[in-house]
Design a protein around this motif. Structure first.
Motif, short mmCIF file in Angstrom:
data_model
loop_
_atom_site.label_atom_id
_atom_site.label_comp_id
_atom_site.label_asym_id
_atom_site.label_seq_id
_atom_site.Cartn_x
_atom_site.Cartn_y
_atom_site.Cartn_z
N ASP A 20 -54.24 8.09 -25.51
CA ASP A 20 -55.29 9.09 -25.78
C ASP A 20 -56.26 9.25 -24.60
OD1 ASP A 20 -54.48 9.65 -28.47
OD2 ASP A 20 -55.39 7.75 -29.08
N LEU A 21 -55.99 8.57 -23.49
CA LEU A 21 -56.94 8.54 -22.38
C LEU A 21 -57.37 9.93 -21.91
CD1 LEU A 21 -58.65 7.10 -20.29
CD2 LEU A 21 -56.60 6.90 -18.85
N ASP A 22 -56.44 10.84 -21.69
CA ASP A 22 -56.81 12.16 -21.16
C ASP A 22 -57.75 12.90 -22.11
OD1 ASP A 22 -55.37 11.76 -18.85
OD2 ASP A 22 -53.59 12.84 -19.55
N ASN A 23 -57.43 12.89 -23.40
CA ASN A 23 -58.30 13.56 -24.38
C ASN A 23 -59.65 12.86 -24.49
OD1 ASN A 23 -56.47 15.58 -25.16
ND2 ASN A 23 -55.47 14.20 -26.59
N LEU A 24 -59.64 11.54 -24.44
CA LEU A 24 -60.87 10.77 -24.54
C LEU A 24 -61.76 11.04 -23.32
CD1 LEU A 24 -61.83 8.80 -26.70
CD2 LEU A 24 -61.06 6.94 -25.24
N PHE A 25 -61.15 11.08 -22.14
CA PHE A 25 -61.92 11.36 -20.93
C PHE A 25 -62.52 12.77 -20.99
CE2 PHE A 25 -62.25 12.81 -16.45
CZ PHE A 25 -63.27 11.94 -16.06
N GLU A 26 -61.76 13.72 -21.51
CA GLU A 26 -62.28 15.09 -21.64
C GLU A 26 -63.52 15.12 -22.52
OE1 GLU A 26 -60.76 19.51 -23.08
OE2 GLU A 26 -59.26 18.00 -22.55
N ILE A 27 -63.54 14.30 -23.55
CA ILE A 27 -64.70 14.22 -24.45
C ILE A 27 -65.86 13.50 -23.76
CG2 ILE A 27 -65.55 13.15 -26.59
CD1 ILE A 27 -62.63 13.70 -27.70
N TYR A 28 -65.61 12.31 -23.23
CA TYR A 28 -66.68 11.48 -22.67
C TYR A 28 -67.23 11.98 -21.34
CZ TYR A 28 -66.77 7.98 -26.30
OH TYR A 28 -66.95 7.33 -27.51
N SER A 29 -66.55 12.94 -20.70
CA SER A 29 -67.05 13.48 -19.44
C SER A 29 -67.66 14.87 -19.61
CB SER A 29 -65.91 13.54 -18.41
OG SER A 29 -64.89 14.43 -18.84
N GLU A 88 -61.24 -1.78 -29.65
CA GLU A 88 -60.48 -2.81 -30.39
C GLU A 88 -61.30 -4.09 -30.49
OE1 GLU A 88 -56.76 -4.40 -32.03
OE2 GLU A 88 -57.05 -2.38 -31.29
N ARG A 89 -61.87 -4.52 -29.37
CA ARG A 89 -62.69 -5.74 -29.33
C ARG A 89 -63.87 -5.63 -30.30
NH1 ARG A 89 -66.32 -5.98 -24.40
NH2 ARG A 89 -67.41 -4.62 -25.82
N PHE A 136 -64.41 2.77 -33.99
CA PHE A 136 -64.24 4.08 -33.35
C PHE A 136 -62.89 4.63 -33.75
CE2 PHE A 136 -67.58 2.33 -30.80
CZ PHE A 136 -68.28 3.42 -30.31
N LEU A 137 -62.89 5.87 -34.23
CA LEU A 137 -61.65 6.52 -34.65
C LEU A 137 -61.47 7.84 -33.92
CD1 LEU A 137 -62.21 6.02 -38.48
CD2 LEU A 137 -60.55 4.79 -37.08
N GLY A 138 -60.24 8.15 -33.56
CA GLY A 138 -59.94 9.44 -32.98
C GLY A 138 -59.79 10.46 -34.10
N ILE A 139 -60.37 11.63 -33.91
CA ILE A 139 -60.24 12.74 -34.87
C ILE A 139 -59.09 13.61 -34.38
CG2 ILE A 139 -61.35 14.73 -35.95
CD1 ILE A 139 -64.08 13.40 -35.04
N CYS A 140 -58.08 13.79 -35.24
CA CYS A 140 -56.92 14.61 -34.88
C CYS A 140 -56.70 15.67 -35.96
CB CYS A 140 -55.65 13.77 -34.80
SG CYS A 140 -55.75 12.42 -33.64
N LEU A 162 -55.68 5.06 -29.01
CA LEU A 162 -54.64 4.36 -28.25
C LEU A 162 -54.77 4.63 -26.75
CD1 LEU A 162 -51.73 5.49 -30.59
CD2 LEU A 162 -52.98 3.32 -30.69
N ASP A 163 -54.11 3.81 -25.95
CA ASP A 163 -54.10 4.04 -24.49
C ASP A 163 -53.59 5.44 -24.15
OD1 ASP A 163 -55.10 1.50 -23.93
OD2 ASP A 163 -53.09 0.62 -23.75
#
Length: 191
Positions: free
Chosen positions: A29-38, A65-66, A75-79, A26-27
């Protein structure tokens, strides 16, 4: 009798196990996603390029989503179940082949959560979902030979090492690489 769809794009997965949940990214999740992708450590053995711009990562969420609706990738987030709003990694399903009844998987975990069994549980959750809820026959994964941790995750989940594809793929940031192909058939899990 449960009729299986044999189409991973019929319904967006939401996979819950005793300890982890694989869910839509989800939107929020941006901070966690950025931490992973950076994080450089997570892309040493990956065809995906490091992302140093938070806006780039924000755009990726819409692309996830697209790409699902285009039947290209999931793509799924692992929680961890204790923190359902905190993504600790990404699970991927892609390159679905209806003719072969096969899909490729991938995963990456924030290195703060390495060596806790989360990647192994993630692959198990994907494997169970793919075989038992969708009805796909073959799951495969490609791993760089240096990526021993990822090979161990697949082996713990019963995947078979089929062999090394020598200089067979061009991966961004790596050039032409050798990859080890691992696979698991539904019948392997029934033995």
């Amino acid at each position: 009798m449960i009729l299986l769809s044999k189409n991973p794009y019929e319904q967006f997965p939401h996979i819950v196990t005793d300890e982890i949940t694989l869910r839509k990214i989800l939107d929020s999740d941006l901070d966690n996603l950025f931490e992973i992708y950076s994080n450089e450590n997570l892309f040493k053995h990956s065809p995906v390029m490091l992302k140093k711009n938070k806006n780039t990562v924000a755009n990726m969420i819409g692309h996830f989503e697209r790409d699902f609706h285009k039947r290209k990738s999931i793509f799924l987030g692992i929680c961890l179940n204790g923190e359902p709003n905190n993504i600790v990694g990404i699970a991927e399903m892609f390159d679905y082949s209806n003719e072969v009844n096969m899909i490729t998987i991938g995963y990456r975990l924030n290195n703060k959560f390495w060596s806790k069994g989360i990647a192994t549980k993630t692959v198990k959750a994907m494997k169970d979902y793919i075989f038992n809820h969708i009805g796909i026959n073959r799951i495969q994964a490609f791993v760089m030979p240096e990526n021993i941790k990822s090979q161990n995750v697949l082996q713990r989940n019963g995947f078979n090492k089929e062999g090394i594809i020598r200089q067979g793929y061009a991966w961004k940031g790596h050039g032409v690489v050798d990859l080890i192909l691992y696979s698991l058939l539904k019948s392997d899990t029934e033995k």
